[in-house]
Design an enzyme around this catalytic site. Structure first.
Site, short mmCIF file in Angstrom:
data_model
loop_
_atom_site.label_atom_id
_atom_site.label_comp_id
_atom_site.label_asym_id
_atom_site.label_seq_id
_atom_site.Cartn_x
_atom_site.Cartn_y
_atom_site.Cartn_z
N ASP A 70 0.88 -1.16 0.00
CA ASP A 70 0.00 0.00 0.00
C ASP A 70 0.91 1.21 0.00
O ASP A 70 1.97 1.21 0.64
CB ASP A 70 -0.95 0.02 1.20
CG ASP A 70 -2.15 0.93 0.96
OD1 ASP A 70 -2.50 1.19 -0.22
OD2 ASP A 70 -2.74 1.41 1.94
N THR A 71 0.51 2.19 -0.77
CA THR A 71 1.32 3.39 -0.95
C THR A 71 0.48 4.61 -0.68
O THR A 71 -0.70 4.65 -1.02
CB THR A 71 1.87 3.44 -2.39
OG1 THR A 71 2.77 2.35 -2.58
CG2 THR A 71 2.60 4.75 -2.67
N PHE A 149 1.79 6.89 -13.17
CA PHE A 149 0.36 6.87 -12.85
C PHE A 149 0.14 7.57 -11.53
O PHE A 149 1.08 7.99 -10.86
CB PHE A 149 -0.16 5.42 -12.83
CG PHE A 149 0.45 4.56 -11.76
CD1 PHE A 149 -0.23 4.30 -10.58
CD2 PHE A 149 1.71 4.00 -11.93
CE1 PHE A 149 0.32 3.50 -9.60
CE2 PHE A 149 2.27 3.19 -10.95
CZ PHE A 149 1.58 2.95 -9.78
N TYR A 151 -0.24 10.09 -8.78
CA TYR A 151 0.21 11.46 -8.54
C TYR A 151 1.56 11.76 -9.20
O TYR A 151 2.13 12.83 -8.99
CB TYR A 151 0.32 11.71 -7.04
CG TYR A 151 -0.99 11.57 -6.30
CD1 TYR A 151 -1.88 12.64 -6.21
CD2 TYR A 151 -1.34 10.37 -5.69
CE1 TYR A 151 -3.08 12.51 -5.54
CE2 TYR A 151 -2.55 10.24 -5.01
CZ TYR A 151 -3.42 11.31 -4.94
OH TYR A 151 -4.61 11.19 -4.28
#
Length: 192
Positions: A70-71, A149, A151
């Site tokens: 998760d980022t 992709f 931001y």
């Protein structure tokens, strides 16, 4: 250990980035390739929780070694928003809407410091190991670049005068949050 790992994602961009980073050491297998069509709900309040939810789901339901990530984009002036909600910050998973909302909120802010942070949850033989990667930078006032992709068109990493979206995949992987977390993951796997 078989040199195949399930990456708990259906995001083609992430799969491409990670496979490029891993090279021929491991075959990265997507959720679609194991016929996992469920939408694994990211209900955690932290990046670590969300990564763990996804990897534990695959391990429990498919009995496979796997990893999930998760980022989040954490912007200092916005109290680290969008953070864990980065993928759906605007209320949708539309990258452009999410980016536009960040730019709107940052319109009159001069402190544009931000960072991308990735947490990876690896489950091997029913044991979970966590890895983290961070890259610091700033939020641009306008998008620039067509690659990447999320931001990427508004994030300029420290030490560069271009955004992630203006970098080649190879250059981005070398310095990115996901790339750094994956380097730690790969280092661990090589040591098994």
């Amino acid at each position: 250990m078989e040199n195949k790992l399930v990456f708990a994602t259906n995001n083609a961009h992430k799969l491409e980035e990670v496979q490029a980073k891993v090279g021929n050491i491991f075959k990265i297998v997507s959720l679609a390739e194991i016929n996992c069509n469920e939408d694994i709900a990211e209900t955690g309040l932290t990046l670590q929780e969300n990564a763990s939810i996804k990897s534990q789901y695959i391990n429990k339901n498919y009995n496979l070694n796997c990893f999930a990530d998760d980022t989040g984009l954490e912007i200092k002036a916005l109290n680290n928003e969008p953070g864990v909600f980065s993928a759906r910050y605007s209320g949708s998973r539309d990258f452009k809407h999410n980016m536009d909302l960040v730019l709107l909120k940052m319109r009159d802010i001069t402190d544009r410091a931000a960072r991308f942070r990735t947490v990876v949850s690896l489950i091997i033989d029913d044991k979970e190991i966590l890895f983290e990667g961070i890259v610091n930078g700033k939020i641009r006032e306008t998008p620039s670049g067509n690659d990447g992709f999320g931001y990427d068109p508004i994030f300029e990493p420290d030490g560069y005068d271009i955004t992630f979206a203006e970098m080649s995949l190879e250059d981005k992987n070398r310095i990115s949050h996901r790339g750094l977390a994956m380097e730690k993951l790969i280092g661990f796997l090589k040591g098994i």
